[in-house]
Write a protein that holds these residues in place. Structure first.
Motif: not given
Lengths: 142, 142
Positions: A119-130
């Protein structure tokens, strides 16, 4: 106050009182406020037992997007189960609408970390870093 | 001659107790309302595209591992969760005294470890006021 009535001076007592006619209106106004803003929380549908932590921070509600991951590692966004590959495009769309978005990850404490990592990898992919890892307050003494 | 005089009876709903009723409901809502407040462990993830990879020296890293069975190691030595905060604080204080930057905390979690293990480690790291945190998954672990 003194008034003259012929030869005599009569003292007229003025009565002061707080008007209470509008009390019911005020009470109902407050009542309506509480009734409309109160959230009767019924957690149903997804059984997620959140982990506990102590050094947490309060998160601003208006900027939060939620991701839920249950104990079996199934992610859920907007009340729908999604695949891990769908997380990035959904979050990217949300980020376009609100660049200050914080993704609150509500993961079951029993979930294997490998699902969290995906899930964290997908968030990084979407630039959802916060990101905020949602927790419950730690029980005293634990 | 006797006249029959009809008395008009005005029927009305008594409203005297209306404020009492409203206040009763108001008190119920005030006491039973729980404003939804989210608490979480915030973290800023590195961006998949914008964050450059950096090389850091081993001496700058405070490595905490969460193993599959819930055990924890700090820089390779077995430790308890309670030992993380004081150890990290002491190491950071030493570095500050020497004019060096804060340690980078690398939290490595085994893929089969529970999410609670990772959150507990992160909680203890936050208690030490450490803000330079990296999350990793152990590729191979005991």
């Amino acid at each position: 106050m003194r008034r003259r009535y012929g030869r005599f001076q009569r003292t007229v007592m003025r009565r002061y009182r707080i008007p209470t006619e509008s009390m019911a209106d005020i009470a109902f106004l407050l009542l309506i406020f509480y009734m409309t803003t109160a959230i009767l929380r019924v957690e149903a549908g997804l059984d997620v037992d959140l982990p506990r932590a102590q050094n947490t921070m309060r998160q601003p509600q208006e900027q939060i997007a939620h991701i839920w991951i249950d104990a079996q590692g199934r992610p859920m966004i907007n009340d729908f189960y999604v695949s891990y590959e769908e997380i990035a495009p959904i979050l990217a769309a949300k980020l376009r609408a609100n660049p200050q978005l914080i993704v609150a990850v509500n993961t079951d404490k029993r979930t294997r970390y490998t699902f969290m990592h995906r899930a964290l990898a997908e968030m990084k992919k979407a630039e959802a870093v916060r990101v905020s890892f949602t927790t419950l307050p730690r029980a005293p003494g634990s | 001659m006797r006249h029959l005089r009809r008395r008009r009876v005005v029927e009305e709903i008594p409203q005297a107790s209306l404020p009492d009723l409203a206040f009763l409901l108001l008190i119920f809502f005030i006491t039973s309302t729980v404003f939804a407040v989210e608490h979480g462990l915030p973290l800023v993830l590195p961006s998949a595209t914008r964050s450059p990879s950096v090389t850091v020296e081993a001496s700058e890293v405070f490595r905490v591992r969460g193993l599959a069975d819930g055990r924890v190691t700090v820089d390779g030595s077995p430790a308890t969760l309670e030992q993380i905060t004081p150890q990290l604080r002491a190491r950071n204080a030493e570095r500050r005294a020497l004019g060096q930057s804060e340690l980078i905390v690398v939290v490595e979690t085994h893929p089969d470890a529970s999410y609670q293990t990772m959150v507990s480690i992160l909680d203890r790291v936050r208690a030490a006021d450490s803000r330079r945190v990296a999350l990793q998954m152990l590729e191979e672990g005991p």
